[in-house]
Write a protein that holds these residues in place. Structure first.
Motif, PDB file in Angstrom:
ATOM      1  N   GLN A   1       0.823  -1.203   0.000  1.00  4.48           N
ATOM      2  CA  GLN A   1       0.000   0.000   0.000  1.00  4.48           C
ATOM      3  C   GLN A   1       0.861   1.258   0.000  1.00  4.48           C
ATOM      4  O   GLN A   1       0.549   2.235  -0.701  1.00  4.48           O
ATOM      5  CB  GLN A   1      -0.933  -0.011   1.210  1.00  4.48           C
ATOM      6  N   ARG A   2       1.938   1.239   0.761  1.00  8.77           N
ATOM      7  CA  ARG A   2       2.805   2.416   0.841  1.00  8.77           C
ATOM      8  C   ARG A   2       3.428   2.731  -0.524  1.00  8.77           C
ATOM      9  O   ARG A   2       3.457   3.897  -0.960  1.00  8.77           O
ATOM     10  CB  ARG A   2       3.890   2.204   1.888  1.00  8.77           C
TER      11      ARG A   2
ATOM     12  N   GLU B   1       2.294   1.851  -3.483  1.00  2.38           N
ATOM     13  CA  GLU B   1       1.268   2.236  -4.439  1.00  2.38           C
ATOM     14  C   GLU B   1       0.798   3.675  -4.228  1.00  2.38           C
ATOM     15  O   GLU B   1       0.432   4.361  -5.189  1.00  2.38           O
ATOM     16  CB  GLU B   1       0.079   1.277  -4.351  1.00  2.38           C
ATOM     17  N   GLU B   2       0.821   4.134  -2.980  1.00  2.00           N
ATOM     18  CA  GLU B   2       0.247   5.443  -2.663  1.00  2.00           C
ATOM     19  C   GLU B   2       1.267   6.550  -2.485  1.00  2.00           C
ATOM     20  O   GLU B   2       0.908   7.730  -2.491  1.00  2.00           O
ATOM     21  CB  GLU B   2      -0.596   5.329  -1.383  1.00  2.00           C
ATOM     22  N   ASP B   3       2.545   6.216  -2.328  1.00  2.00           N
ATOM     23  CA  ASP B   3       3.555   7.231  -1.993  1.00  2.00           C
ATOM     24  C   ASP B   3       4.704   7.159  -2.992  1.00  2.00           C
ATOM     25  O   ASP B   3       5.715   6.501  -2.756  1.00  2.00           O
ATOM     26  CB  ASP B   3       4.051   7.003  -0.556  1.00  2.00           C
TER      27      ASP B   3
END
Length: 342
Positions: A261-262, A264-266
């Motif tokens: 998630q990190r 993909e989002e950052d």
């Protein structure tokens, strides 16, 4: 023209005798959690290459997500099919790689299962050596006919994609091209530089580094877009570990999903981590590499979807890597979805 080498086929059978004895609960772990709960559980995950696609795994290490779950995770790079063999021999917790690698082993008597996804696209690109590029608008099948193509070892996922794409272009991988199947994929750029191949099939960071070095230009074929959702790199472990120590598997997957998630989002953090993991890449090349990764949807969550897994299996069959006619390998057989949900 005949294939130059097929000796790179993963020696699964040789490892199975060890696997049947060694794939016990907690295989690849070296330190069990202490009774007071303070000591972390140490385990090793094997990777076939050190690649940009694995940034979610590296993020879970770097950001302490594994530590939060009580795990001390080491990642070791084992080329030439060593990541699969080490898992079969019980030397590591599992490996990051295609679920079809587990399926190939299962056909030969192993019992491996995929528990989480990492890379959700067929993460290789076809590139032409500088000076050997196809003419604009050229028929790519006819362009490739008669060429020598440098790619990964026979039995590996990149090789399966290479063969699958060739077949889709109307070419016979055995007779219409010469396949230079290289055991250690890190040697592919050297083969192109030496003029041994006019075309190569590479992943990041090799693609970006080759552009940086002038070995080739932008991809001429992009399987990430061509094949759609594809469980290209997943976490594969012995089924015995899943059945006998599900808490350990759950802890690993939970931490990995946070890393996924990190990344993909950052994007800013992804660039920072990639720069640390691949320090020889120039900033502009690294930025272009991540531009491609995000644009092509390289990461798509940790959930194992039936579409993505079945695509991986079908490519392996089409690419003559997997023959599961006697021991069918399907999503229901090879994937265990209990550890990560939508």
């Amino acid at each position: 023209m005949k294939t130059l080498s097929r000796a790179a086929l993963v020696p699964v059978a040789a490892a199975l005798a060890l696997a049947l004895a060694a794939c016990s609960p907690g295989s690849g772990t070296t330190t069990a959690a202490a009774a007071d709960g303070d000591a972390p559980t140490s385990l090793t995950l094997a990777e076939p290459v050190h690649g940009v696609g694995y940034l979610p795994l590296y993020a879970a290490q770097d950001l302490g997500y594994f530590a939060d779950e009580g795990l001390d995770v080491e990642v070791t790079t084992l080329t030439g099919g060593g990541h699969v063999n080490a898992t079969l021999a019980g030397e590591v917790f599992g490996f990051i790689g295609g679920p079809e690698s587990g399926a190939v082993a299962n056909v030969k008597g192993a019992d491996l299962v995929t528990v989480a996804n990492v890379v959700n696209r067929g993460n290789v690109y076809f590139v032409a050596a500088t000076g050997e590029e196809p003419a604009p608008g050229a028929d790519l099948g006819e362009y490739l006919r008669g060429k020598t193509i440098a790619g990964g070892r026979y039995g590996g996922t990149p090789n399966a994609i290479l063969r699958h794409v060739l077949i889709g272009l109307g070419l016979d991988p055995e007779t219409d091209v010469t396949l230079l199947e290289i055991e250690d994929s890190s040697a592919i750029p050297s083969a192109v530089q030496a003029g041994q191949a006019q075309v190569a099939v590479v992943a990041e960071p090799q693609l970006g580094l080759g552009i940086q070095q002038g070995l080739w230009g932008e991809p001429i074929i992009n399987p990430l877009q061509l094949l759609g959702p594809y469980a290209y790199s997943s976490i594969v472990v012995p089924r015995a570990t899943v059945d006998d120590d599900p808490e350990l598997v759950q802890a690993f997957v939970d931490a990995l999903a946070r890393g996924q998630q990190r990344i993909e989002e950052d994007r800013a953090y992804a660039e920072e981590l990639a720069a640390a993991q691949f320090p020889t890449m120039e900033p502009a090349v690294l930025a272009a590499t991540l531009d491609r990764a995000y644009a092509d949807g390289l990461w798509g969550g940790s959930v194992l979807t039936e579409e993505a897994v079945e695509t991986a299996l079908e490519v392996a069959r089409s690419g003559q890597i997997l023959d599961d006619s006697a021991v069918p390998q399907t999503f229901d057989v090879i994937a265990d979805t209990r550890f990560v949900q939508d």
